[in-house]
Design an enzyme around this catalytic site. Structure first.
Site, mmCIF file in Angstrom:
data_model
loop_
_atom_site.group_PDB
_atom_site.id
_atom_site.type_symbol
_atom_site.label_atom_id
_atom_site.label_comp_id
_atom_site.label_asym_id
_atom_site.label_seq_id
_atom_site.Cartn_x
_atom_site.Cartn_y
_atom_site.Cartn_z
ATOM 1 N N ASN A 1 -6.618 -12.489 14.414
ATOM 2 C CA ASN A 1 -7.085 -13.302 13.291
ATOM 3 C C ASN A 1 -8.283 -14.181 13.638
ATOM 4 O O ASN A 1 -8.675 -15.043 12.854
ATOM 5 C CB ASN A 1 -5.947 -14.195 12.772
ATOM 6 C CG ASN A 1 -5.538 -15.272 13.758
ATOM 7 O OD1 ASN A 1 -5.897 -15.217 14.930
ATOM 8 N ND2 ASN A 1 -4.776 -16.247 13.290
ATOM 9 N N LYS A 2 -8.893 -13.969 14.808
ATOM 10 C CA LYS A 2 -10.001 -14.825 15.217
ATOM 11 C C LYS A 2 -11.313 -14.383 14.574
ATOM 12 O O LYS A 2 -11.388 -13.341 13.910
ATOM 13 C CB LYS A 2 -10.122 -14.834 16.738
ATOM 14 C CG LYS A 2 -8.939 -15.489 17.427
ATOM 15 C CD LYS A 2 -8.770 -16.934 16.998
ATOM 16 C CE LYS A 2 -7.750 -17.709 17.818
ATOM 17 N NZ LYS A 2 -6.370 -17.253 17.663
ATOM 18 N N ALA A 3 -12.364 -15.183 14.813
ATOM 19 C CA ALA A 3 -13.662 -14.947 14.173
ATOM 20 C C ALA A 3 -14.200 -13.552 14.473
ATOM 21 O O ALA A 3 -14.788 -12.896 13.613
ATOM 22 C CB ALA A 3 -14.664 -16.012 14.621
#
Length: 423
Positions: free
Chosen positions: A193-195
């Protein structure tokens, strides 16, 4: 009904084709694509060296090992963070000193950190490092941290799990700098779910060759040579173990995804910024909410969009708001229960919620709303409409209530222009 997940990775044909190419070429574990990702990532964030690993937790662990953290020493860690930031300190049988946050951006409060340093030093403890966390993707008080580290001879390891990209400058006339510029080592996450994502993965970056070399060796069993090359024509079958290392290497399969995520990073960041601005437009007049804002001289990555509920104006608590949103098909989360309120840190170090009052006060108020690059306008509007509906249906009767038309069952309450309420 529209269903809005909390997160959905933005994966395109470029990532898929690169993974297929990796599967076809037969080099699945750490190899040339992991090395290329290191090179491109270091260039993108203007760092001298980058070491690809299988998680940000691994990067933080390697960073502490590289600076020589010893058992019994202390490391300053914000309480408002994920478990990994402090648990890596415990891997060394060292002590995390938990620090309170600032209300305006949830980042580490440097003044509180100094108070805790002085207390620890008065008890004869040795403090080795400080790990600021850039909450939600907004860079914290890097100047304050740097000054503190200089005064007390601390190493700076930035937990930049939420930042890719994120930028800061020291004042309006200064040059913009990338996250991690002032750190001894900065650590990044490529979790789902990170950038940007590789599924699982991370990166440790530094400007110091000795740290980079140590982390590289320790990331793969402490092997003295460039371990992945030992199976190539360039490598040698002979190697030596120089230290009891770890198994933290990033695979080429994961790096194949990361290469194209990194190349799309600016576009993904623009989309996240657009979504954050839409939330601000659609919820900006709801006085029962405190919305996140980019602080001065900060370029926010918008990894998370964290709102605060003004609970004194509502007839329901945070848990009830979350349940209502879930019933409306909206995925939300909470970032986080402060570390000093978790059973382990309470039991191991005797923390009470009031010991870090701002973190404890903010925790019951916060909700992370969905924000991901492929989120569309209809989804943002659905989240905002449902949140407004929930709030307007559970307002306390108060002259401070906001909005042009406020409904409180069973009576209808209308706020006039001069702030009076009429039934």
């Amino acid at each position: 009904m529209i269903n809005v997940p909390f997160h959905k990775p933005s994966i395109g044909p470029e990532e898929i084709n690169e993974v297929v190419d990796t599967l076809k070429n037969g080099w699945l574990t750490t190899g040339p694509k992991a090395k290329l990702l290191e090179k491109e990532f270091a260039c993108y964030l203007a760092h001298q060296y980058a070491v690809a690993v299988n998680s940000c937790t691994a990067a933080l662990h390697l960073a502490l090992e590289a600076i020589g953290l010893q058992a019994g020493e202390c490391v300053l860690v914000p309480s408002m963070t994920f478990a990994a930031t402090a648990e890596v300190v415990r891997y060394f049988n060292a002590r995390p000193i938990l620090v309170d946050c600032r209300s305006e951006d949830f980042n580490l409060d440097v003044a509180d950190a100094e108070r805790r340093i002085l207390s620890a030093l008065s008890h004869g403890e040795q403090i080795r490092a400080i790990i600021p966390v850039h909450y939600a993707g907004q860079i914290g008080d890097v100047a304050g941290v740097a000054a503190l580290a200089k005064r007390y001879d601390l190493r700076i390891i930035e937990d930049a799990a939420h930042c890719c990209p994120a930028f800061y400058r020291l004042d309006n006339s200064a040059v913009w700098q990338t996250v991690g510029t002032g750190a001894d080592i900065s650590c990044y996450s490529f979790y789902a779910n990170k950038a940007i994502t590789t599924g699982e993965g991370g990166m440790a970056c530094t400007h110091k060759s000795e740290y980079a070399e140590r982390m590289r060796v320790m990331s793969l069993h402490g092997i003295s040579k460039d371990a992945w090359k030992r199976f190539t024509s360039e490598g040698s079958w002979y190697y030596e173990i120089t230290a009891p290392g770890f198994k933290y290497n990033l695979t080429d399969i994961a790096a194949s995804i990361g290469l194209h995520q990194l190349r799309k990073s600016d576009d993904l960041h623009r989309k996240r910024t657009y979504l954050a601005n839409r939330y601000a437009e659609l919820l900006g007049d709801v006085d029962e909410l405190v919305l996140p804002v980019a602080q001065p001289n900060r370029n926010h990555s918008w990894h998370l969009y964290v709102i605060r509920l003004k609970l004194d104006r509502l007839l329901l608590d945070r848990a009830a708001v979350i349940e209502e949103l879930k019933r409306a098909g909206i995925g939300v989360s909470v970032h986080w229960l402060p570390l000093h309120m978790h059973p382990y840190y309470r039991n191991a170090y005797g923390y009470e919620p009031a010991d870090l009052p701002r973190s404890a006060q903010l925790y019951p108020e916060i909700i992370s709303l969905p924000i991901f690059p492929d989120m569309n306008d209809a989804e943002v509007e659905h989240v905002c409409n449902q949140l407004r509906r929930i709030i307007s249906g559970h307002l306390k009767i108060s002259p401070k209530l906001s909005g042009k038309l406020l409904i409180h069952k069973p009576s209808k309450i209308i706020k006039t222009g001069n702030g009076e309420l009429k039934l």
